[in-house]
Scaffold this active site. Structure first.
Site, PDB file in Angstrom:
ATOM      1  N   ASP A  26      37.170  33.849  45.666  1.00 32.03           N
ATOM      2  CA  ASP A  26      38.249  33.305  44.837  1.00 32.03           C
ATOM      3  C   ASP A  26      37.737  32.797  43.484  1.00 32.03           C
ATOM      4  OD1 ASP A  26      40.799  32.583  44.211  1.00 32.03           O
ATOM      5  OD2 ASP A  26      40.826  30.771  45.430  1.00 32.03           O
ATOM      6  N   HIS A  43      37.621  40.240  37.969  1.00 36.39           N
ATOM      7  CA  HIS A  43      37.429  41.029  39.196  1.00 36.39           C
ATOM      8  C   HIS A  43      36.189  41.921  39.078  1.00 36.39           C
ATOM      9  CE1 HIS A  43      41.046  39.348  40.676  1.00 36.39           C
ATOM     10  NE2 HIS A  43      41.848  40.006  39.859  1.00 36.39           N
ATOM     11  N   LEU A 134      24.303  54.958  61.253  1.00 34.80           N
ATOM     12  CA  LEU A 134      23.265  53.935  61.060  1.00 34.80           C
ATOM     13  C   LEU A 134      23.097  53.112  62.340  1.00 34.80           C
ATOM     14  CD1 LEU A 134      24.244  52.990  57.412  1.00 34.80           C
ATOM     15  CD2 LEU A 134      22.081  53.975  58.121  1.00 34.80           C
TER      16      LEU A 134
HETATM   17  C1  FPP Z   1      40.697  36.219  44.123  1.00 37.08           C
HETATM   18  O1  FPP Z   1      40.536  35.614  42.842  1.00 37.08           O
HETATM   19  C2  FPP Z   1      40.160  37.572  44.077  1.00 37.08           C
HETATM   20  C3  FPP Z   1      40.859  38.707  44.418  1.00 37.08           C
HETATM   21  C4  FPP Z   1      42.259  38.670  44.873  1.00 37.08           C
HETATM   22  C5  FPP Z   1      40.250  40.041  44.294  1.00 37.08           C
HETATM   23  C6  FPP Z   1      38.821  40.127  44.746  1.00 37.08           C
HETATM   24  C7  FPP Z   1      38.343  41.487  44.478  1.00 37.08           C
HETATM   25  C8  FPP Z   1      37.119  41.802  43.990  1.00 37.08           C
HETATM   26  C9  FPP Z   1      36.031  40.806  43.750  1.00 37.08           C
HETATM   27  C10 FPP Z   1      36.793  43.217  43.734  1.00 37.08           C
HETATM   28  C11 FPP Z   1      36.533  43.899  45.038  1.00 37.08           C
HETATM   29  C12 FPP Z   1      35.463  44.831  44.921  1.00 37.08           C
HETATM   30  C13 FPP Z   1      34.472  44.987  45.838  1.00 37.08           C
HETATM   31  C14 FPP Z   1      33.419  45.940  45.500  1.00 37.08           C
HETATM   32  C15 FPP Z   1      34.385  44.262  47.143  1.00 37.08           C
HETATM   33  P1  FPP Z   1      41.835  35.306  41.977  1.00 37.08           P
HETATM   34  O2  FPP Z   1      42.187  36.518  41.205  1.00 37.08           O
HETATM   35  O3  FPP Z   1      42.946  34.809  42.867  1.00 37.08           O
HETATM   36  O4  FPP Z   1      41.316  34.161  41.060  1.00 37.08           O
HETATM   37  P2  FPP Z   1      42.170  32.962  40.471  1.00 37.08           P
HETATM   38  O5  FPP Z   1      42.577  32.104  41.647  1.00 37.08           O
HETATM   39  O6  FPP Z   1      41.183  32.263  39.582  1.00 37.08           O
HETATM   40  O7  FPP Z   1      43.338  33.534  39.732  1.00 37.08           O
END
Ligand code: FPP
Length: 250
Positions: A26, A43, A134
């Site tokens: 998060d 992201h 694997l």
């Molecule tokens: C939450 O932060 C994050 C997500 C909903 C997306 C997480 C996805 C990734 C890190 C990319 C995935 C890729 C791989 C390779 C696993 P938020 O957007 O809610 O943050 P905020 O609360 O600050 O708005």
């Protein structure tokens, strides 16, 4: 701060490195906004952090890392943001197809893949097939995609109920072990440690069944800034906990 106990450290094994760590990744959006960047840049940075932390977990001897990449509720975000997250997953899977065998990293998905783009589903099937080849003892990353704890429970319950209706199972057979085998996490031990960065103090529908006895670690650090030192702090905090599982201290 004292270092954490690691894989090849006998005292460390006794002190208990978690076998399974789960993370709610998060704070990507806030990380980007604070820098005047679009949320999607957060992201992208978050996906890099995932790569780095997965490698670190593997190197120190954690066996399973489960990350919350996209929830059943995340479809409410803009098409741009959803598309960016799916694009990052695709990029990661394309890389993984080429590297997971060499790196001995197994990759699995938790969640309902049916609404996911066919191209991404096909890649997930490819990484699944490579993972099958694997060794079971190799490090495994579980990516939660279109995942919700309630949805996972409902999908499992529906499947068990259908098997009961078909006469293959009996309701009285159901115990915790059998029920766990109907979940996306079938065969994987429950996470001993669940980490949520970014200062939010909630579970947000993550691993609702599996978290029964998990230890929680919350930190204000935003996910893109989460690093090896922060992981060490989380593990050290876990190792200092007194886990009684409902019993009393001996
Ligand atoms: C939450 O932060 C994050 C997500 C909903 C997306 C997480 C996805 C990734 C890190 C990319 C995935 C890729 C791989 C390779 C696993 P938020 O957007 O809610 O943050 P905020 O609360 O600050 O708005």
């Amino acid at each position: 701060m004292a270092g954490i106990f690691r894989k090849n450290d006998t005292a460390g094994r006794a002190a208990g490195l978690p076998r399974h760590i789960a993370i709610i990744m998060d704070g990507n959006g806030r990380w980007a906004t604070r820098r005047g960047l679009p949320r999607t840049a957060g992201h992208k940075a978050g996906a890099e952090t995932f790569r780095r932390i997965a490698t670190y977990c593997k190197n120190i001897g954690v066996q399973y890392l489960t990350v919350y990449a996209f929830s059943t509720e995340n479809w409410k975000r803009s098409a741009d943001e959803v598309g960016a997250i799916m694009g990052l997953l695709k990029k990661y899977l394309l890389e993984a197809v080429d590297t997971m065998e060499k790196d001995q990293i197994r990759l699995r998905f938790f969640g309902d893949m049916t609404p996911i783009a066919p191209e991404l589903q096909a890649l997930a099937q490819q990484t699944d097939a490579i993972s099958d080849q694997l060794a079971p003892g190799d490090f495994q990353a579980n990516i939660c995609l279109n995942y919700g704890g309630r949805d996972e429970l409902l999908r499992g319950i529906r499947r068990f109920a259908a098997e009961c209706a078909a006469g293959e199972k009996k309701p009285e057979e159901l115990d915790e072990g059998l029920f766990s085998s109907y979940l996306d996490s079938a065969g994987i031990p429950d996470p001993e440690l669940i980490i949520r960065p970014s200062g939010e103090l909630r579970l947000s529908n993550f691993l609702l069944w599996q978290c029964a006895y998990s230890e929680f670690y919350f930190t204000d650090v935003l996910w893109p800034d989460f690093d090896e030192a922060e992981m060490d702090r989380a593990i050290a905090a876990y190792q200092a906990r007194d886990r009684r599982f409902g019993g009393v201290k001996k």
